[in-house]
Design a protein around this motif. Structure first.
Motif, PDB file in Angstrom:
ATOM      1  N   GLY A 191      38.105   8.560 144.022  1.00 43.75           N
ATOM      2  CA  GLY A 191      37.879   7.865 145.292  1.00 43.75           C
ATOM      3  C   GLY A 191      38.890   6.787 145.587  1.00 43.75           C
ATOM      4  O   GLY A 191      38.655   5.923 146.438  1.00 43.75           O
ATOM      5  N   MET A 192      40.040   6.825 144.902  1.00 45.56           N
ATOM      6  CA  MET A 192      41.062   5.802 145.076  1.00 45.56           C
ATOM      7  C   MET A 192      42.138   6.219 146.075  1.00 45.56           C
ATOM      8  O   MET A 192      43.059   5.457 146.347  1.00 45.56           O
ATOM      9  CB  MET A 192      41.690   5.471 143.719  1.00 45.56           C
ATOM     10  N   GLY A 193      42.026   7.456 146.593  1.00 51.17           N
ATOM     11  CA  GLY A 193      42.979   7.930 147.578  1.00 51.17           C
ATOM     12  C   GLY A 193      44.331   8.271 146.971  1.00 51.17           C
ATOM     13  O   GLY A 193      44.417   8.677 145.818  1.00 51.17           O
ATOM     14  N   ASP A 194      45.376   8.067 147.744  1.00 50.27           N
ATOM     15  CA  ASP A 194      46.741   8.338 147.294  1.00 50.27           C
ATOM     16  C   ASP A 194      47.192   7.198 146.385  1.00 50.27           C
ATOM     17  O   ASP A 194      47.406   6.082 146.838  1.00 50.27           O
ATOM     18  CB  ASP A 194      47.668   8.462 148.506  1.00 50.27           C
ATOM     19  N   VAL A 195      47.360   7.479 145.103  1.00 50.32           N
ATOM     20  CA  VAL A 195      47.735   6.435 144.141  1.00 50.32           C
ATOM     21  C   VAL A 195      49.205   6.518 143.746  1.00 50.32           C
ATOM     22  O   VAL A 195      49.619   5.920 142.759  1.00 50.32           O
ATOM     23  CB  VAL A 195      46.839   6.492 142.878  1.00 50.32           C
ATOM     24  N   SER A 196      49.989   7.244 144.534  1.00 53.02           N
ATOM     25  CA  SER A 196      51.402   7.424 144.187  1.00 53.02           C
ATOM     26  C   SER A 196      52.166   6.104 144.178  1.00 53.02           C
ATOM     27  O   SER A 196      53.167   5.966 143.468  1.00 53.02           O
ATOM     28  CB  SER A 196      52.069   8.409 145.151  1.00 53.02           C
ATOM     29  N   GLU A 197      51.695   5.116 144.949  1.00 49.66           N
ATOM     30  CA  GLU A 197      52.364   3.816 144.983  1.00 49.66           C
ATOM     31  C   GLU A 197      51.611   2.761 144.184  1.00 49.66           C
ATOM     32  O   GLU A 197      51.918   1.574 144.265  1.00 49.66           O
ATOM     33  CB  GLU A 197      52.504   3.349 146.446  1.00 49.66           C
ATOM     34  N   SER A 198      50.617   3.188 143.426  1.00 49.39           N
ATOM     35  CA  SER A 198      49.811   2.266 142.626  1.00 49.39           C
ATOM     36  C   SER A 198      50.005   2.565 141.146  1.00 49.39           C
ATOM     37  O   SER A 198      50.316   3.693 140.767  1.00 49.39           O
ATOM     38  CB  SER A 198      48.335   2.402 142.982  1.00 49.39           C
ATOM     39  N   VAL A 199      49.813   1.551 140.306  1.00 52.17           N
ATOM     40  CA  VAL A 199      49.936   1.752 138.853  1.00 52.17           C
ATOM     41  C   VAL A 199      48.618   2.165 138.215  1.00 52.17           C
ATOM     42  O   VAL A 199      48.561   2.386 137.004  1.00 52.17           O
ATOM     43  CB  VAL A 199      50.482   0.481 138.156  1.00 52.17           C
ATOM     44  N   ILE A 200      47.558   2.246 139.007  1.00 50.23           N
ATOM     45  CA  ILE A 200      46.275   2.722 138.494  1.00 50.23           C
ATOM     46  C   ILE A 200      45.850   3.949 139.273  1.00 50.23           C
ATOM     47  O   ILE A 200      46.211   4.091 140.440  1.00 50.23           O
ATOM     48  CB  ILE A 200      45.180   1.630 138.557  1.00 50.23           C
ATOM     49  N   PRO A 201      45.122   4.873 138.613  1.00 52.42           N
ATOM     50  CA  PRO A 201      44.633   4.840 137.230  1.00 52.42           C
ATOM     51  C   PRO A 201      45.756   5.079 136.223  1.00 52.42           C
ATOM     52  O   PRO A 201      46.776   5.682 136.551  1.00 52.42           O
ATOM     53  CB  PRO A 201      43.614   5.982 137.190  1.00 52.42           C
ATOM     54  N   LYS A 202      45.548   4.598 135.000  1.00 51.58           N
ATOM     55  CA  LYS A 202      46.524   4.765 133.924  1.00 51.58           C
ATOM     56  C   LYS A 202      46.151   5.995 133.086  1.00 51.58           C
ATOM     57  O   LYS A 202      45.002   6.137 132.685  1.00 51.58           O
ATOM     58  CB  LYS A 202      46.548   3.532 133.019  1.00 51.58           C
ATOM     59  N   PRO A 203      47.099   6.868 132.775  1.00 53.49           N
ATOM     60  CA  PRO A 203      46.814   7.997 131.891  1.00 53.49           C
ATOM     61  C   PRO A 203      46.815   7.548 130.424  1.00 53.49           C
ATOM     62  O   PRO A 203      47.618   6.700 130.032  1.00 53.49           O
ATOM     63  CB  PRO A 203      47.978   8.967 132.151  1.00 53.49           C
ATOM     64  N   ILE A 204      45.934   8.145 129.628  1.00 50.57           N
ATOM     65  CA  ILE A 204      45.865   7.867 128.197  1.00 50.57           C
ATOM     66  C   ILE A 204      45.744   9.185 127.438  1.00 50.57           C
ATOM     67  O   ILE A 204      44.864   9.995 127.730  1.00 50.57           O
ATOM     68  CB  ILE A 204      44.660   6.973 127.839  1.00 50.57           C
ATOM     69  N   LEU A 205      46.632   9.390 126.464  1.00 50.19           N
ATOM     70  CA  LEU A 205      46.510  10.522 125.554  1.00 50.19           C
ATOM     71  C   LEU A 205      45.796  10.054 124.293  1.00 50.19           C
ATOM     72  O   LEU A 205      46.152   9.022 123.723  1.00 50.19           O
ATOM     73  CB  LEU A 205      47.886  11.071 125.157  1.00 50.19           C
ATOM     74  N   LEU A 206      44.792  10.803 123.856  1.00 47.79           N
ATOM     75  CA  LEU A 206      44.096  10.498 122.616  1.00 47.79           C
ATOM     76  C   LEU A 206      44.294  11.641 121.629  1.00 47.79           C
ATOM     77  O   LEU A 206      44.420  12.803 122.010  1.00 47.79           O
ATOM     78  CB  LEU A 206      42.597  10.301 122.863  1.00 47.79           C
ATOM     79  N   SER A 207      44.312  11.278 120.349  1.00 46.63           N
ATOM     80  CA  SER A 207      44.452  12.267 119.281  1.00 46.63           C
ATOM     81  C   SER A 207      43.754  11.725 118.040  1.00 46.63           C
ATOM     82  O   SER A 207      43.428  10.528 117.964  1.00 46.63           O
ATOM     83  CB  SER A 207      45.935  12.534 118.988  1.00 46.63           C
ATOM     84  N   PRO A 208      43.507  12.578 117.043  1.00 48.50           N
ATOM     85  CA  PRO A 208      42.865  12.085 115.819  1.00 48.50           C
ATOM     86  C   PRO A 208      43.688  10.984 115.153  1.00 48.50           C
ATOM     87  O   PRO A 208      44.916  11.025 115.160  1.00 48.50           O
ATOM     88  CB  PRO A 208      42.797  13.338 114.940  1.00 48.50           C
ATOM     89  N   ALA A 209      43.006  10.006 114.601  1.00 43.41           N
ATOM     90  CA  ALA A 209      43.683   8.907 113.899  1.00 43.41           C
ATOM     91  C   ALA A 209      44.353   9.420 112.637  1.00 43.41           C
ATOM     92  O   ALA A 209      43.882  10.371 112.009  1.00 43.41           O
ATOM     93  CB  ALA A 209      42.681   7.814 113.560  1.00 43.41           C
ATOM     94  N   SER A 210      45.456   8.759 112.269  1.00 46.73           N
ATOM     95  CA  SER A 210      46.178   9.164 111.054  1.00 46.73           C
ATOM     96  C   SER A 210      46.308   8.026 110.049  1.00 46.73           C
ATOM     97  O   SER A 210      46.789   8.235 108.934  1.00 46.73           O
ATOM     98  CB  SER A 210      47.579   9.674 111.419  1.00 46.73           C
ATOM     99  N   GLN A 211      45.887   6.817 110.440  1.00 50.19           N
ATOM    100  CA  GLN A 211      46.027   5.656 109.570  1.00 50.19           C
ATOM    101  C   GLN A 211      44.677   5.001 109.279  1.00 50.19           C
ATOM    102  O   GLN A 211      44.604   3.789 109.086  1.00 50.19           O
ATOM    103  CB  GLN A 211      46.973   4.631 110.225  1.00 50.19           C
TER     104      GLN A 211
END
Length: 353
Positions: free
Chosen positions: A240-260
């Motif tokens: 519902g944020m509309g066209d976000v091409s000129e905005s820095v949000i939402p931020k993408p996050i990649l998650l993966s299994p922890a290794s440490q």
């Protein structure tokens, strides 16, 4: 005669920038943006005519003033100032710069120091949310020296405890703006969640990544970055944020299994480059998603309603957070807390020639 503004330059968490008293800046956002672009030197990749550092993490501004909220002591407004483009974004929030707000408020007399420790209740104007910040104030002075080192910095400092209250719906007003715990975008399962900041959480494997790549490796994979941005743009519409091409949000996050030995590993994007550490607000969004059964995050770590402590691995190390779950519904949170540090670097006058 040159126009001047007083400011204090501080490192807050893993970010750095000037802190201003709101009374020294125009209340009109466009006029304020013009001044901030001059201060930071927008329009040049090195920000040569300003005090920016040529990096998104060092082109940030914090503005602090008397509170307009009955449950807070000061107001805080964050601005992300573009480096090459002449543009200022007041939409996002920055939890790292937030670490310097209480010290700045005490140093400048906006809030009085208490004995030994001082808790400042901060009203974030970007989100409307309240954060409690507790700093050490022996003898009525802010203590910056200490033995706490946070990943992504090279100098230890005194602990600053940040407690984010009521993190749900920071920008959209909803924890799950799409109404779903997961959505399919371009055949990729994502969780669109708004907790401290709106983010799009993706299992790295779904994009052909391990999630342990160096930020530069991800940045240089132009096909991957283009695909990630396409997902982000569609997520913005779904949220519902509309066209976000000129905005820095939402931020993408990649998650993966922890290794440490951590809870999960994260790669956070800001949004067109991979963060060299992990944003505070992004980490809160991850923890909130981890606590909510059925999300991409909770599926990855294995759903556990008893977990309250989370360690998020990132390119520079790790960040540790504590979630206070609601007794009647453990998948919902009362607050999320973490420790940051801050360093006062300079106090002086900026010239706006």
């Amino acid at each position: 005669m040159s126009q001047t503004i007083s400011c204090m330059i501080m490192r807050g968490g893993t970010s750095r920038g000037p802190y201003f008293n709101m009374s020294d800046l125009p209340s009109d956002r466009e006029a304020c943006a013009e001044i901030l672009m001059k201060v930071m030197g927008s329009g040049h990749e090195l920000q040569l005519d300003g005090i920016g550092g040529g990096n998104s993490l060092t082109s940030k501004v914090a503005m602090v003033g008397p509170s307009t909220h009955p449950d807070a002591d000061v107001d805080y407004l964050f601005a992300q100032v573009s480096i090459i483009e002449k543009k200022v974004d007041f939409a996002p929030n920055c939890g790292n710069m937030l670490a310097g707000v209480a010290p700045y408020a005490i140093e400048t007399g906006l809030f009085p120091a208490q004995k030994d420790k001082t808790t400042v209740r901060i009203h974030n104007l970007n989100t409307g949310k309240i954060i409690h910040s507790t700093v050490l104030t022996p003898n009525g002075q802010v203590e910056y020296k200490g033995d706490i080192t946070i990943s992504g910095t090279n100098s230890p400092g005194a602990p600053i405890e940040l407690t984010f209250l009521d993190v749900e719906g920071a920008k959209t007003g909803k924890l799950l703006p799409t109404g779903q715990k997961t959505n399919l975008i371009d055949s990729v399962e994502v969780t669109c969640i708004d907790a401290a900041t709106p983010v799009v959480i993706i299992n790295a494997a779904q994009l052909g990544k391990t999630g342990h790549e160096a930020p530069s490796e991800l940045d240089e994979d132009h096909e991957f970055m283009s695909r990630l941005e396409n997902i982000r743009l569609q997520a913005g519409e779904l949220m519902g944020m509309g066209d976000v091409s000129e905005s820095v949000i939402p931020k993408p996050i990649l998650l993966s299994p922890a290794s440490q030995g951590g809870t999960v590993c994260a790669r956070y994007f800001v949004p067109h480059k991979c963060h060299k550490a992990l944003a505070v607000t992004g980490s809160i969004a991850i923890v909130t998603a981890c606590c909510l059964p059925g999300t991409v995050a909770s599926k990855l770590i294995g759903e556990n309603e008893n977990t309250s402590f989370f360690t998020l691995e990132h390119p520079s190390g790790k960040i540790e957070l504590t979630a206070q779950r609601k007794e009647d519904n453990p998948s919902e949170l009362n607050s999320v807390s973490l420790i940051r540090t801050a360093k006062k670097i300079l106090s002086g006058t900026v010239y706006l020639n």
